[in-house]
Design an enzyme around this catalytic site. Structure first.
Site, PDB file in Angstrom:
ATOM      1  N   SER A  89       0.816  -1.205   0.000  1.00 35.54           N
ATOM      2  CA  SER A  89       0.000   0.000   0.000  1.00 35.54           C
ATOM      3  C   SER A  89       0.859   1.268   0.000  1.00 35.54           C
ATOM      4  O   SER A  89       1.531   1.568  -0.974  1.00 35.54           O
ATOM      5  CB  SER A  89      -0.968  -0.046   1.193  1.00 35.54           C
TER       6      SER A  89
ATOM      7  N   ASP B 171      10.278   6.241  -9.826  1.00 33.78           N
ATOM      8  CA  ASP B 171       9.828   6.910 -11.053  1.00 33.78           C
ATOM      9  C   ASP B 171      10.450   8.292 -11.199  1.00 33.78           C
ATOM     10  O   ASP B 171      10.730   8.738 -12.320  1.00 33.78           O
ATOM     11  CB  ASP B 171       8.304   7.003 -11.074  1.00 33.78           C
TER      12      ASP B 171
ATOM     13  N   LYS C  62      -0.620  -4.514  -3.436  1.00 28.91           N
ATOM     14  CA  LYS C  62      -1.951  -4.005  -3.099  1.00 28.91           C
ATOM     15  C   LYS C  62      -2.076  -2.575  -3.615  1.00 28.91           C
ATOM     16  O   LYS C  62      -1.542  -1.648  -3.026  1.00 28.91           O
ATOM     17  CB  LYS C  62      -2.201  -4.039  -1.596  1.00 28.91           C
TER      18      LYS C  62
END
Length: 696
Positions: free
Chosen positions: A453, A464, A478
């Site tokens: 999560s 990123d 998840k």
């Protein structure tokens, strides 16, 4: 014990002792309860269906295919190991899928209740069979095998096959007792008490048990994070969310007849013991006064009452841990206590890689004001002149989304952190608007399979943006958002507690448009896994939502991490090829998976003793090898190690080495004569069309 949905059974384990009901062992099927739907459940059923069918992220079509899915979930709760129903009986249940749809649409639960009542009878017959065989006798000298996990096997086709399976299960339970050091008499006495207790629990089943089981079969047929929570389960869930915990700090679930640890609360006695981990089975509970309960077959709420207790009191848990073809059994002593916020707080420390100082920031959960704690710890670390930073997110199950955003924002100038897509398709970027950067040096993020999560949000965003190298194991996967809603209404006349529902309302996406759902965050450098990845993670959950991809957003990137990964990997491989701890971890997991691949376990006592002796020998050799590496004396048995003994954290130490390498490489590649910053920004824009790419 009837297996229920994980989220419906969040158990903070707090407050005071419960009182065990007097053992009342039914002697015949006629003494078993016949349960029926009550008026309250008609109301709750209607409101539950309203949320699940109209507000859930996933569109649900009430057709035969969905009915079959609900039946599969219901049967998995009633007979997870497929040792109660014959194939002909299962076929008949599927032929009644119209009754299942009627239960969902019209809240006529007559058929689900009838199935549950029949299931109680089947369990009565099974436990009675066990007790009869304990009395008449059986042998564990002849060859034979038992399937370790029948959840994916076919149902049996005859009563004789069922009874053969029951006998193998009894032999396996008996062998486990013997291998724990019990005599024949003591082993049989303990099993007799266990099965008598299981029988007595059958007469204590309540109508709420039936309703919860079916509603959660309905819920998990949609997705694994959707559930109905009864009044008590709802209270436990709220305690967990609010951290009003006083106990051992474990989240439990029911798995067939076993009580299983689903997760450990950061900073709790259970987590700080360093001895428990998810998937451990609690098979017995002993109090300070010596009273003991074998809790296999108990209702989960009754187990919780036994484990609960006042602050400062001790509880002893008998743990059974599956290890391939054998089971490890041990006892853990825990002192019940309030979960201390300081034990959960982010902590920074300095470690050395040679002479290089590397900061380590450990984050156990994403709690309120985490970003403030991180900022303070970073200030301390920077004063130590660290060259790089390791962010340790191992076993961090997540937490608050705003904290994931603001905490990640400490490492970038500003910009989107994660994208959230709601049920109608609206995409809402969660943006860091604070232009200050608390730390601008090289970062390595350490994750494992239990990082989920919010942990995945932080790791993915830092990767990123080109701010961090990711190392460890692929994360949980998840990528969904849940919401909890109470079912009571302001206009309700009766002073009833209707419980609550927990259901999925949105999905997370990385800023590059990829979902973390199912696939998780994949590390740039992989470490040995410490849990069975075939058993843990979103990708192994039935009915998990699919992976998909949406448009990326514009953001300002930093380094091209891909340019550094080959050299970092080469240095890492050269360093760990002869690393003792890494070798042992890999060999342990390879041996476990090889044994698991056999899928069967001998029920011959001599063969099981030989297997246990071999595994004990390997464990002792590995333990003494690591002790020798530390300059410590060997032990005669692994159990001779002190309770508080811990081997050095080999994974973290290697993460520190990689961070040091990253600092060296990034500095040499980017620094120029004009002393430009190590991390220079570049624009990223990967806009696609507006379609959603999706795969299962």
């Amino acid at each position: 014990m009837f297996k229920l949905n994980k989220l419906a059974l969040l158990v903070p384990l707090c407050l005071c002792f419960g009182v065990q009901a007097k053992l009342n062992v039914p002697q015949s099927i006629d003494e078993l309860p016949v349960l029926a739907q009550d008026n309250l459940h008609s109301v709750v059923c209607s409101r539950t269906a309203n949320y699940f069918l109209r507000a859930h992220y996933k569109a649900v079509k009430l057709d035969n295919a969905f009915a079959d899915n609900v039946i599969a979930q219901y049967l998995s709760y009633l007979d997870y190991n497929k040792s109660l129903y014959l194939q002909s009986e299962v076929d008949e249940i599927y032929n009644n899928r119209a009754e299942i749809l009627k239960a969902i649409e019209l809240c006529n639960l007559t058929y689900p209740y009838a199935l549950y009542n029949e299931n109680i009878k089947k369990r009565f017959k099974k436990y009675s069979f066990y007790l009869e065989k304990l009395k008449s006798g059986f042998d564990v000298d002849t060859d034979g095998v038992i399937e370790m996990d029948r959840s994916e096997s076919a149902y049996f086709t005859s009563r004789q096959q069922l009874e053969d399976q029951w006998l193998k299960e009894l032999k396996n339970e008996y062998i486990n007792q013997i291998l724990q050091g019990k005599s024949d008499e003591k082993a049989k006495e303990r099993l007799k008490k266990r099965f008598e207790s299981a029988l007595s629990r059958l007469v204590q089943v309540e109508t709420e048990d039936v309703f919860s089981t079916f509603e959660n079969a309905f819920a998990t047929a949609i997705d694994p994070h959707t559930s109905y929570l009864s009044k008590q389960a709802s209270e436990n869930f709220n305690d967990d969310i609010n951290l009003s915990l006083e106990g051992i700090g474990a989240v439990l679930m029911a798995d067939d007849e076993f009580t299983v640890i689903n997760s450990l609360v950061a900073g709790s006695p259970a987590e700080l013991s360093k001895k428990l981990k998810p998937k451990d089975k609690i098979v017995g509970v002993r109090q300070e006064d010596g009273t003991y309960d074998d809790i296999i077959g108990w209702r989960l709420n009754d187990v919780v009452k036994k484990i609960k207790g006042p602050k400062g009191s001790a509880v002893y848990l008998d743990i059974e841990r599956d290890e391939g073809s054998t089971q490890k059994n041990f006892t853990v002593k825990l002192i019940r206590d309030k979960i201390k916020l300081q034990d959960r707080a982010a902590k920074g420390e300095v470690k050395l890689a040679g002479k290089d100082k590397v900061g380590v920031l450990s984050i156990k959960s994403f709690y309120t004001d985490l970003h403030k704690d991180i900022k303070k710890e970073l200030e301390k670390l920077k004063k130590e002149n660290i060259s790089s930073l390791v962010i340790d997110l191992r076993s961090n199950g997540g937490g608050l989304l705003p904290e994931a955003t603001s905490s990640t924002g400490l490492f970038i100038k500003d910009g989107p952190i994660v994208l959230v897509r709601d049920v109608v398709g609206n995409i809402m970027p969660q943006v860091d608007t604070d232009e200050s950067v608390a730390y601008d040096g090289p970062i390595v993020v350490l994750i494992n399979r239990l990082s989920a999560s919010s942990s995945e949000i932080m790791a993915a965003a830092l990767r990123d943006y080109g701010r961090a190298v990711i190392i460890g194991d692929t994360s949980f996967g998840k990528g969904t958002v849940q919401q909890n809603k109470h079912l009571a209404r302001v206009y309700d006349y009766a002073n009833e507690d209707y419980g609550s529902v927990h259901y999925t309302i949105a999905k997370f996406y990385r800023i590059n448009g990829n979902s973390t759902q199912l696939k998780g965050v994949v590390p740039d450098i992989t470490f040995p896994g410490l849990v069975d990845n075939t058993q843990v993670g979103e990708r192994v959950e039935k009915n998990a939502l699919n992976w998909d991809k949406i448009d990326s957003v514009d953001y300002q990137g930093y380094l091209n991490i891909d340019a550094y990964v080959p050299e970092l990997t080469l240095r890492h491989n050269n360093r760990v090829k002869d690393n003792l701890a890494f070798r042992i971890m890999r060999e342990d997991m390879d041996r476990y998976l090889a044994l698991k691949e056999k899928k069967v376990l001998s029920v011959n006592l001599d063969k099981r003793r030989q297997m246990k002796d071999l595994e004990d020998k390997i464990a002792l050799e590995n333990t003494n090898a690591r002790l020798n590496e530390m300059g410590k004396d060997p032990v005669k048995k692994v159990d001779d190690l002190p309770d508080d003994f811990e081997f050095p954290d080999a994974l973290l130490n290697e993460a520190v080495n990689i961070a040091s390498d990253f600092a060296t490489l990034s500095s040499s590649k980017v620094h120029s004569a004009q002393n430009t910053p190590i991390f220079t920004m570049y624009s990223v824009s990967n806009k696609q069309d507006n379609s959603i790419e999706s795969t299962n």
